[in-house]
Design an enzyme around this catalytic site. Structure first.
Site, PDB file in Angstrom:
ATOM      1  N   HIS A 123      60.508   3.234  14.030  1.00 30.71           N
ATOM      2  CA  HIS A 123      60.914   4.623  14.304  1.00 30.71           C
ATOM      3  C   HIS A 123      60.972   5.456  13.023  1.00 30.71           C
ATOM      4  O   HIS A 123      61.717   6.426  12.934  1.00 30.71           O
ATOM      5  CB  HIS A 123      62.254   4.681  15.057  1.00 30.71           C
ATOM      6  CG  HIS A 123      62.148   4.138  16.458  1.00 30.71           C
ATOM      7  ND1 HIS A 123      61.738   4.908  17.514  1.00 30.71           N
ATOM      8  CD2 HIS A 123      62.341   2.895  16.940  1.00 30.71           C
ATOM      9  CE1 HIS A 123      61.716   4.154  18.608  1.00 30.71           C
ATOM     10  NE2 HIS A 123      62.069   2.925  18.277  1.00 30.71           N
ATOM     11  N   THR A 124      60.214   5.049  12.048  1.00 27.70           N
ATOM     12  CA  THR A 124      60.119   5.830  10.807  1.00 27.70           C
ATOM     13  C   THR A 124      58.864   6.685  10.797  1.00 27.70           C
ATOM     14  O   THR A 124      58.795   7.672  10.084  1.00 27.70           O
ATOM     15  CB  THR A 124      60.078   4.904   9.574  1.00 27.70           C
ATOM     16  OG1 THR A 124      59.161   3.849   9.844  1.00 27.70           O
ATOM     17  CG2 THR A 124      61.438   4.323   9.270  1.00 27.70           C
TER      18      THR A 124
ATOM     19  N   SER B 141      38.432  -1.465  34.718  1.00 28.06           N
ATOM     20  CA  SER B 141      39.445  -2.277  34.040  1.00 28.06           C
ATOM     21  C   SER B 141      39.396  -3.681  34.641  1.00 28.06           C
ATOM     22  O   SER B 141      39.747  -3.885  35.804  1.00 28.06           O
ATOM     23  CB  SER B 141      40.835  -1.667  34.246  1.00 28.06           C
ATOM     24  OG  SER B 141      41.806  -2.648  33.953  1.00 28.06           O
TER      25      SER B 141
ATOM     26  N   ALA C 167      54.939  -5.368  25.646  1.00 26.58           N
ATOM     27  CA  ALA C 167      55.623  -6.279  24.718  1.00 26.58           C
ATOM     28  C   ALA C 167      55.955  -5.596  23.397  1.00 26.58           C
ATOM     29  O   ALA C 167      56.497  -6.210  22.491  1.00 26.58           O
ATOM     30  CB  ALA C 167      54.757  -7.508  24.465  1.00 26.58           C
ATOM     31  N   GLY C 168      55.596  -4.311  23.268  1.00 22.68           N
ATOM     32  CA  GLY C 168      55.834  -3.627  22.001  1.00 22.68           C
ATOM     33  C   GLY C 168      54.788  -3.985  20.964  1.00 22.68           C
ATOM     34  O   GLY C 168      55.009  -3.865  19.764  1.00 22.68           O
TER      35      GLY C 168
ATOM     36  N   ASP D 145      50.825   2.840  15.271  1.00 22.17           N
ATOM     37  CA  ASP D 145      50.084   1.882  16.103  1.00 22.17           C
ATOM     38  C   ASP D 145      48.579   2.125  16.030  1.00 22.17           C
ATOM     39  O   ASP D 145      47.780   1.195  15.900  1.00 22.17           O
ATOM     40  CB  ASP D 145      50.533   1.985  17.565  1.00 22.17           C
ATOM     41  CG  ASP D 145      52.027   1.800  17.716  1.00 22.17           C
ATOM     42  OD1 ASP D 145      52.678   1.412  16.734  1.00 22.17           O
ATOM     43  OD2 ASP D 145      52.533   2.056  18.821  1.00 22.17           O
TER      44      ASP D 145
ATOM     45  N   TYR E  85      62.308   7.339  24.406  1.00 19.68           N
ATOM     46  CA  TYR E  85      61.604   7.389  23.110  1.00 19.68           C
ATOM     47  C   TYR E  85      61.469   8.834  22.623  1.00 19.68           C
ATOM     48  O   TYR E  85      61.821   9.157  21.484  1.00 19.68           O
ATOM     49  CB  TYR E  85      60.217   6.738  23.260  1.00 19.68           C
ATOM     50  CG  TYR E  85      59.386   6.756  21.992  1.00 19.68           C
ATOM     51  CD1 TYR E  85      59.418   5.690  21.101  1.00 19.68           C
ATOM     52  CD2 TYR E  85      58.577   7.847  21.680  1.00 19.68           C
ATOM     53  CE1 TYR E  85      58.664   5.704  19.942  1.00 19.68           C
ATOM     54  CE2 TYR E  85      57.820   7.870  20.522  1.00 19.68           C
ATOM     55  CZ  TYR E  85      57.858   6.793  19.657  1.00 19.68           C
ATOM     56  OH  TYR E  85      57.109   6.818  18.503  1.00 19.68           O
TER      57      TYR E  85
HETATM   58  C1  GLA Z   1      56.003   2.884  19.278  1.00 20.25           C
HETATM   59  C2  GLA Z   1      55.262   4.139  18.802  1.00 20.25           C
HETATM   60  C3  GLA Z   1      55.108   4.143  17.283  1.00 20.25           C
HETATM   61  C4  GLA Z   1      56.434   3.882  16.591  1.00 20.25           C
HETATM   62  C5  GLA Z   1      57.141   2.673  17.200  1.00 20.25           C
HETATM   63  C6  GLA Z   1      58.528   2.480  16.647  1.00 20.25           C
HETATM   64  O1  GLA Z   1      55.240   1.744  19.042  1.00 20.25           O
HETATM   65  O2  GLA Z   1      53.996   4.214  19.399  1.00 20.25           O
HETATM   66  O3  GLA Z   1      54.549   5.355  16.872  1.00 20.25           O
HETATM   67  O4  GLA Z   1      57.252   5.018  16.604  1.00 20.25           O
HETATM   68  O5  GLA Z   1      57.249   2.772  18.604  1.00 20.25           O
HETATM   69  O6  GLA Z   1      58.459   2.174  15.307  1.00 20.25           O
END
Ligand code: GLA
Length: 386
Positions: free
Chosen positions: A36-37, A69, A123-124, A173, A223
């Site tokens: 989140h930076t 898909s 899953a992040g 990302d 978010y």
């Molecule tokens: C998600 C967002 C990124 C970033 C992260 C947290 O993955 O897409 O831009 O903000 O969360 O670090």
């Protein structure tokens, strides 16, 4: 199981006219530290993983994109010149990338495409950025003479999230998905766009993801609201300190000065971000000295901040973090946007097997299902496979 070119090609052939096109791939990512930076103009420290998206594309001589898909067994068509675009979210990522590439002057034409992925969804690990980067890279190659530079391709993906999907994400990302390099982490300054690769070859340690399988979904999640709080606090600080244009420029003293003008929640969130920006730089320094204990300590601090100050954790992720601490794992924290998904764990080699066993047993005993364990291998960014 690892996704292969053949998995995608066989479906492309079956689904369309039997001919073949060009195949491209882009990875998901881990992030060692710096959460989140990015949208606060700070630093991040991600690496690409071996898991990603593979897509085959072939121009079809029309203005229509025909997309399949493979994972969802879902097919959709849209016209490049249509102002609305398709409804299915997965197809909106492709549509958004096409439109944004066209806005940059790339003469995109209709194509057939089939794609699949092996980044676990929710899953992040940035499965959506992997999808965006694959298509941005492919369209640049097929119609853009590869003239658009990589950071701009990443911004195409980011604008797709903002304008077509509704997630006001930062650049991390998409940037790592495009710029990733085998065996290296990337320290990215999200304000200037400058970046530096750091070899990732930890002696005596490894990275393990533990996926809680709590579905992480940033669309419609708090978010965007986190981002707004950060921007609000930065604006309040800027009234006294005009040099502050984002929380990246702020420090704890500045934040304390304006404490009475913001809510407690906003104060805690901003405190987390200010600390996290500094932690990324501290971790990069520690890595250069092979000081993994410091890296690990910072990861635990980040987890604490994400859980208690930024409030993007959940019970399952906090439990995974507690288990890691009890088992002597060097560093552990929530990875990615939060609200579910994985923890990333830095573990001494000799503890890995035992940790895998214990975390699986304990998590299952409490939540009735096993977490998914993923050994991290740092892979390459967006590329053409054939
Ligand atoms: C998600 C967002 C990124 C970033 C992260 C947290 O993955 O897409 O831009 O903000 O969360 O670090």
């Amino acid at each position: 199981m690892k996704l292969t070119i053949e998995d995608v090609r066989s479906r492309f052939i079956k689904h369309f006219d039997g001919t073949t096109g060009s195949i491209y791939a882009s990875p998901g990512r881990i992030n060692l530290i710096g959460e989140h930076t990015d949208y606060n103009n700070g630093f991040v420290f991600p690496g690409a993983v071996e898991q990603g998206i593979i897509a085959e594309l072939k121009p079809n001589g029309t203005r229509k994109v025909r997309a399949y898909s493979i994972d969802l067994k879902d097919y959709t068509e849209f016209l490049l010149d249509d102002e609305q675009g398709p409804r299915a979210t997965w197809a909106r990522y492709i549509y958004g990338v096409c439109r944004e590439m066209m806005a940059l002057g790339v003469p995109v034409e209709g194509f057939n495409t089939a794609f699949a992925g092996d980044v676990p969804l929710g899953a992040g690990m940035s499965s959506s950025a992997a999808l965006e980067s694959t298509f941005a890279y492919a369209l640049n190659d097929l119609w853009g003479e590869n003239k658009i530079e990589k950071m701009e391709l990443a911004r195409v993906g980011q604008r797709t999230e903002h304008k077509y999907v509704g997630v006001n994400c930062g650049i991390m990302d998409q940037a790592i998905s495009v710029l990733g390099k085998k065996g290296a982490l990337l320290r990215l300054d999200c304000r200037s766009g400058e970046y530096e690769y750091f070899p990732w070859n930890p002696k005596g340690y490894q990275l393990l993801l533990v996926n809680s399988c709590v579905k992480h979904e940033l669309v419609g999640s708090p978010y965007n609201e986190r981002r707004l709080s950060c921007e609000k606090v930065a604006a309040v600080i800027a009234k006294k300190h005009p040099e502050v244009s984002s929380l990246r420029d702020a420090n704890y003293e500045m934040l304390d000065e304006i404490k009475s003008e913001i809510t407690d929640t906003e104060y805690r969130r901003a405190r987390y971000v200010i600390g996290e920006v500094a932690r990324v730089l501290a971790v990069c320094d520690a890595l250069q000295k092979d000081d993994y204990e410091t890296v690990g300590r910072m990861m635990y601090e980040t987890h604490y901040g994400l859980s208690k100050e930024y409030e993007v954790s959940c019970e399952e992720l906090d439990y995974l973090n507690d288990i890691a601490k009890e088992e002597g794992v060097t560093g552990s924290r929530i990875m990615g946007g939060g609200f579910g998904g994985c923890t990333i764990n830095l573990i001494a080699d000799e503890l890995v097997d035992n940790f895998k066993k214990v975390v699986t047993e304990k998590f299952k005993a409490r939540y009735g299902k096993e977490p998914i364990l993923i050994d991290v291998v740092i892979g390459d960014g967006a590329r053409k496979l054939c």
